[in-house]
Design a protein around this motif. Structure first.
Motif, short mmCIF file in Angstrom:
data_model
loop_
_atom_site.label_atom_id
_atom_site.label_comp_id
_atom_site.label_asym_id
_atom_site.label_seq_id
_atom_site.Cartn_x
_atom_site.Cartn_y
_atom_site.Cartn_z
N HIS A 111 0.83 -1.21 0.00
CA HIS A 111 0.00 0.00 0.00
C HIS A 111 0.86 1.25 0.00
O HIS A 111 0.79 2.06 -0.92
CB HIS A 111 -0.95 0.01 1.21
N ALA A 112 1.67 1.43 1.04
CA ALA A 112 2.44 2.67 1.15
C ALA A 112 3.91 2.44 1.49
O ALA A 112 4.62 3.39 1.80
CB ALA A 112 1.80 3.58 2.20
N CYS A 150 1.18 0.90 9.79
CA CYS A 150 0.90 2.26 9.31
C CYS A 150 -0.57 2.50 8.97
O CYS A 150 -1.14 3.50 9.38
CB CYS A 150 1.76 2.57 8.09
N HIS A 151 -1.18 1.59 8.21
CA HIS A 151 -2.56 1.83 7.76
C HIS A 151 -3.47 0.63 7.96
O HIS A 151 -4.60 0.63 7.48
CB HIS A 151 -2.56 2.25 6.29
#
Length: 148
Positions: free
Chosen positions: A95-96, A111-112
């Motif tokens: 994702h990131a 993180c998410h």
């Protein structure tokens, strides 16, 4: 935004500073896994690309458990699916880019909130949409090796 107008120098500098600062803040929020079952790094975690690297002792990862290690400077996550079978993935969240961490039989991104299956690296919950990148893992005597 109108491409004909140029930004004042001060606005450009403030925007650039905010971008750099935001990048540093994101990199600082990466959590370090604290799993006591994590394999210890072997004598040499750096080897030529394509060379299997010892990332930890097989005895340190129970069947059905996950762990983390380092191969050629890259953080990897391990899932021991059977007595004589291990799987490995690049620990970078799709994702990131945050590092995922072992969580029972799966991997989670701090993180998410994305979660990935240890058995195949597929996404359990997003926001990630792509599976973790698989790596070549093997058992070499008492060691788990990964080619990264």
């Amino acid at each position: 935004m109108n491409p004909e107008k140029s930004l004042p120098r001060r606005s450009m500098l403030l925007g650039a500073a905010a971008t750099v600062g935001g990048g540093l803040a994101l990199s600082a929020c990466a959590a370090q896994p604290s799993d006591s079952a994590a394999p210890s790094t072997a004598a040499d975690a750096s080897a030529p690309a394509g060379t299997p690297v010892r990332v930890g002792k097989l005895s340190e990862v129970k069947v059905g458990a996950t762990a983390t290690g380092t191969a050629n400077g890259k953080t990897v996550v391990i899932f021991r699916s059977a007595d004589q079978k291990v799987l490995a993935y690049d620990a970078t969240c799709t994702h990131a880019g945050c590092p995922v961490a072992p969580s029972g039989q799966n991997f989670e991104c701090p993180c998410h909130g994305s979660a990935f299956k240890g058995a195949d690296g597929s996404v359990i919950t997003g926001p990630a949409r792509s599976p973790l990148a698989p790596l070549t893992a093997a058992i070499d005597g008492d060691w788990i090796t990964v080619t990264a």
